[in-house]
Write an enzyme that holds these catalytic residues in place. Structure first.
Site, mmCIF file in Angstrom:
data_model
loop_
_atom_site.group_PDB
_atom_site.id
_atom_site.type_symbol
_atom_site.label_atom_id
_atom_site.label_comp_id
_atom_site.label_asym_id
_atom_site.label_seq_id
_atom_site.Cartn_x
_atom_site.Cartn_y
_atom_site.Cartn_z
ATOM 1 N N LYS A 64 0.864 -1.182 0.000
ATOM 2 C CA LYS A 64 0.000 0.000 0.000
ATOM 3 C C LYS A 64 0.901 1.231 0.000
ATOM 4 O O LYS A 64 1.847 1.318 0.777
ATOM 5 C CB LYS A 64 -0.919 -0.003 1.228
ATOM 6 C CG LYS A 64 -1.745 1.281 1.379
ATOM 7 C CD LYS A 64 -2.809 1.168 2.469
ATOM 8 C CE LYS A 64 -3.429 2.524 2.782
ATOM 9 N NZ LYS A 64 -4.465 2.473 3.828
ATOM 10 N N ASP A 71 -3.013 10.134 3.567
ATOM 11 C CA ASP A 71 -4.408 9.707 3.653
ATOM 12 C C ASP A 71 -5.186 10.671 4.543
ATOM 13 O O ASP A 71 -5.188 10.535 5.766
ATOM 14 C CB ASP A 71 -4.484 8.272 4.211
ATOM 15 C CG ASP A 71 -5.918 7.777 4.308
ATOM 16 O OD1 ASP A 71 -6.823 8.422 3.726
ATOM 17 O OD2 ASP A 71 -6.129 6.718 4.964
ATOM 18 N N LYS A 91 -10.923 12.399 7.691
ATOM 19 C CA LYS A 91 -10.491 11.967 9.017
ATOM 20 C C LYS A 91 -10.466 13.171 9.959
ATOM 21 O O LYS A 91 -10.220 14.290 9.518
ATOM 22 C CB LYS A 91 -9.043 11.422 8.950
ATOM 23 C CG LYS A 91 -8.891 10.059 8.331
ATOM 24 C CD LYS A 91 -7.440 9.603 8.409
ATOM 25 C CE LYS A 91 -7.225 8.280 7.709
ATOM 26 N NZ LYS A 91 -7.933 7.154 8.316
ATOM 27 N N ASP A 125 1.205 6.211 5.588
ATOM 28 C CA ASP A 125 0.260 5.252 5.008
ATOM 29 C C ASP A 125 0.838 4.560 3.758
ATOM 30 O O ASP A 125 0.137 3.829 3.078
ATOM 31 C CB ASP A 125 -1.057 5.972 4.677
ATOM 32 C CG ASP A 125 -2.264 5.061 4.822
ATOM 33 O OD1 ASP A 125 -2.149 4.012 5.481
ATOM 34 O OD2 ASP A 125 -3.322 5.405 4.245
ATOM 35 N N ASP A 135 -12.455 6.911 2.762
ATOM 36 C CA ASP A 135 -11.329 6.640 3.662
ATOM 37 C C ASP A 135 -10.915 5.162 3.632
ATOM 38 O O ASP A 135 -9.868 4.801 4.176
ATOM 39 C CB ASP A 135 -11.683 7.069 5.096
ATOM 40 C CG ASP A 135 -10.467 7.179 5.998
ATOM 41 O OD1 ASP A 135 -9.335 7.184 5.468
ATOM 42 O OD2 ASP A 135 -10.652 7.272 7.227
ATOM 43 N N GLU A 185 -9.570 3.671 1.278
ATOM 44 C CA GLU A 185 -8.928 3.847 -0.028
ATOM 45 C C GLU A 185 -7.839 2.825 -0.322
ATOM 46 O O GLU A 185 -7.572 2.501 -1.469
ATOM 47 C CB GLU A 185 -8.337 5.265 -0.115
ATOM 48 C CG GLU A 185 -6.946 5.455 0.510
ATOM 49 C CD GLU A 185 -6.884 5.190 2.022
ATOM 50 O OE1 GLU A 185 -7.930 5.315 2.686
ATOM 51 O OE2 GLU A 185 -5.788 4.853 2.530
ATOM 52 N N ARG A 232 -7.526 -0.442 0.134
ATOM 53 C CA ARG A 232 -7.940 -1.664 -0.558
ATOM 54 C C ARG A 232 -8.279 -1.392 -2.019
ATOM 55 O O ARG A 232 -8.108 -2.267 -2.878
ATOM 56 C CB ARG A 232 -9.124 -2.315 0.178
ATOM 57 C CG ARG A 232 -10.416 -1.563 0.107
ATOM 58 C CD ARG A 232 -11.422 -2.000 1.165
ATOM 59 N NE ARG A 232 -11.106 -1.461 2.482
ATOM 60 C CZ ARG A 232 -11.791 -1.728 3.592
ATOM 61 N NH1 ARG A 232 -12.846 -2.530 3.553
ATOM 62 N NH2 ARG A 232 -11.437 -1.186 4.737
HETATM 63 N N1 BES Z 1 -4.802 4.261 6.568
HETATM 64 C C1 BES Z 1 -5.996 3.928 7.259
HETATM 65 C C2 BES Z 1 -5.798 2.860 8.330
HETATM 66 C C3 BES Z 1 -4.900 3.223 9.492
HETATM 67 C C4 BES Z 1 -5.444 3.676 10.683
HETATM 68 C C5 BES Z 1 -3.538 3.016 9.428
HETATM 69 C C6 BES Z 1 -4.636 3.977 11.754
HETATM 70 C C7 BES Z 1 -2.718 3.321 10.513
HETATM 71 C C8 BES Z 1 -3.260 3.779 11.676
HETATM 72 C C9 BES Z 1 -7.022 3.397 6.278
HETATM 73 O O1 BES Z 1 -6.977 3.921 5.005
HETATM 74 C C10 BES Z 1 -8.372 3.736 6.817
HETATM 75 O O2 BES Z 1 -8.663 4.885 6.930
HETATM 76 N N2 BES Z 1 -9.189 2.726 7.121
HETATM 77 C C11 BES Z 1 -10.486 2.922 7.625
HETATM 78 C C12 BES Z 1 -11.422 1.950 6.943
HETATM 79 C C13 BES Z 1 -12.878 2.192 7.215
HETATM 80 C C14 BES Z 1 -13.301 3.525 6.649
HETATM 81 C C15 BES Z 1 -13.677 1.087 6.598
HETATM 82 C C16 BES Z 1 -10.459 2.700 9.128
HETATM 83 O O3 BES Z 1 -9.746 1.805 9.585
HETATM 84 O O4 BES Z 1 -11.126 3.443 9.836
HETATM 85 ZN ZN ZN Z 2 -5.141 4.615 4.401
HETATM 86 MN MN MN Z 3 -8.060 5.733 4.826
#
Ligand code: BES
Ligand code: ZN
Ligand code: MN
Length: 469
Positions: free
Chosen positions: A237, A242, A249, A260, A319, A321, A323
């Site tokens: 990734k 992000d 966020k 990220d 968010d 993103e 995947r």
């Molecule tokens: N990059 C984040 C995940 C993340 C969170 C990495 C904290 C490191 C520390 C990812 O893109 C994300 O925002 N995931 C969301 C998914 C949800 C919207 C389904 C999440 O985990 O809240």
């Molecule tokens: Zn992310």
């Molecule tokens: Mn995200």
């Protein structure tokens, strides 16, 4: 700055001793302090010049693990530096561990102490220290060189991940991979946004299209084994920032999101380690450096987008993103010739941090044999991974009413559904595949043992061990 030398018995003496050792220095230390050579315990005995001594406890030898040696070596250097010691020598005693692996772990721990991310702060003058390691291991020179190269890969991954988003945009990440890897014989191909769209990479493109710093796609190819055509794919990734996009966020969640792209950084670091050590393996790496931002051209909540695989994605949350970009990166990698197995590595879900914290990477797989092989490599590296279950219900949760898949299952088990989403984009569903969620392990809020605060470069070592054995 640390220098490691072999078999030169000069400088302050460091003595490694197990508990209950009948060494006179241990007896002395236990009389003047409560030192008892417990695992990781240190006792510094100041005398004139290099006559000072450092005692370091190994604990019970039957309980001593490779990772304890890494931590101990790291602590020894930190202690010596705090006492302004310039040179020291240390002999590894006979242990109940494989001698070469123990030596490598000790070297590694020493080198860990040398990591510093300097950006943004004024360069403080760093203390120089030389550690002389005495060993009877025959190939010690070779072991040291190999570990140094692997650690260069780990440090590169950390530096890339630590660079803030104003310092590293998608093209910078792509160019840096090229700069570092091409001179080592790795073929690095960078696709620009037009070329991505020509190949049908609408998913990765859509995530990054809202940024002035345009989406990129990078392919790394290392062919170190001409006895076979088989290749392993590593997919990372590579979100250079992000913000969450329109599903924005909060500030507290955004502040570390330059990290990220830690998954891609570990892929780049692993290629550096493999190529520098001329490992006999064939590997292809892919990642799509993009920024997930808010603008008039960003992808929006509710969009339905295509992907290189031909499958469509409903964007229920901008968010989620990672995947979406991995869909194209894993499809591209697994549709190339002779790719026989694939690992993707991603800072994918906050749910993984909730479930496993910052010590364990979360994992899922479609092939237990491949997973077991990887775990052996990760264990040897001291990198902890915890396997999560998969099931048809979790898979169904990724289905959308208006597209083939939704990017936000809303089912619980967010780490599992996110991983399974990525697996839907394997060019061949039966290809052995491991998904690693490093959201908790790629970046730490505070130091932990020999790992520094911020980026860790997690799994560079596991990838190296898997491919080098
Ligand atoms: N990059 C984040 C995940 C993340 C969170 C990495 C904290 C490191 C520390 C990812 O893109 C994300 O925002 N995931 C969301 C998914 C949800 C919207 C389904 C999440 O985990 O809240
Ligand atoms: Zn992310
Ligand atoms: Mn995200």
């Amino acid at each position: 700055m640390l220098t490691v030398k072999l078999n030169q018995d000069t400088g302050l003496k460091v003595h490694l001793r197990p508990t209950n050792s009948d060494c006179s220095m241990v007896k002395f230390a236990s009389e003047v302090s409560d030192f008892s050579a417990k695992k990781g315990e240190l006792f510094f005995w100041p005398k004139e010049n290099s006559e000072s001594v450092l005692l370091a406890g190994l604990g019970e030898l039957s309980e001593l693990k490779l990772d304890d040696l890494r931590t101990l070596a790291f602590k020894i250097v930190k202690e010596l530096v705090s006492h302004k010691v310039k040179e020291a020598s240390v002999k590894l005693p006979e242990l109940e561990l494989d001698a070469e692996q123990a030596l490598a772990a000790f070297f590694e721990g020493l080198i860990h102490s040398d990591y510093k991310f300097n950006k943004g702060t004024k360069d403080k003058k760093e203390q120089e220290i030389t550690i002389n390691v005495e060993t009877e291991v025959a190939d010690a020179e070779k072991v040291l060189e190999e570990v140094q190269n692997v650690m260069e890969g780990v440090f590169l991954a950390r530096d890339l991940t630590n660079l803030t988003s104003n310092e590293m945009h998608p093209a910078d990440l792509a160019n840096c991979a090229k700069e570092k890897l091409e001179p080592l014989g790795v073929k690095v191909t960078i696709l620009n946004e037009e070329e991505m769209l020509e190949k049908g990479m609408e998913a990765a493109y859509s995530v990054g299209k809202g940024s002035s710093f345009r989406p990129q796609f990078v392919v790394l190819e290392y062919n170190g084994d001409d006895s076979t055509k088989e290749r392993t794919a590593l997919v990372g990734k590579a979100i250079c920032y992000d913000s969450g996009g329109y599903s924005l966020k909060p500030t507290s969640g955004m502040i570390t999101m330059q990290a990220d792209m830690g998954g891609a950084a570990s892929v780049i670091g692993a290629f550096l380690a493999l190529a520098k050590n001329k490992v006999k393996a064939n590997v292809i790496g892919t990642f799509a450096p993009v920024e997930n931002l808010v603008s008039g051209t960003s992808y929006r909540v509710g969009d339905i987008i295509g992907s290189m695989s031909g499958q469509t994605i409903e964007v229920e949350n901008t968010d989620a993103e990672g995947r979406v970009t991995l869909a194209d990166a894993i499809y591209y990698a697994t549709s190339q010739d002779n790719v026989t197995r694939v690992i993707d590595i991603a800072t994918l879900t906050g749910a993984c941090v909730s479930a496993l914290g910052t010590e364990f990477t979360g994992a899922i797989t479609n092939n237990q044999e491949f997973y077991d092989e990887f775990i052996e490599a990760a264990d040897l590296a001291g990198e902890k991974v915890w396997q999560l279950p998969i099931s048809d219900d979790f898979k169904k949760a990724n289905k959308s009413k208006v597209a083939d898949f939704t990017n936000s299952a809303g089912f619980g088990g967010g780490t599992i559904t996110a991983g399974l989403f990525v697996g839907e984009f394997l060019a061949d569903k039966d290809l052995p595949w491991i998904h690693l969620d490093v959201a908790g392990t790629a970046y730490l809020g505070k130091p932990c043992g020999y790992l520094p605060e911020r980026a860790t470069g997690v799994h560079v070592k596991a990838f190296y061990n898997l491919l080098a054995k």
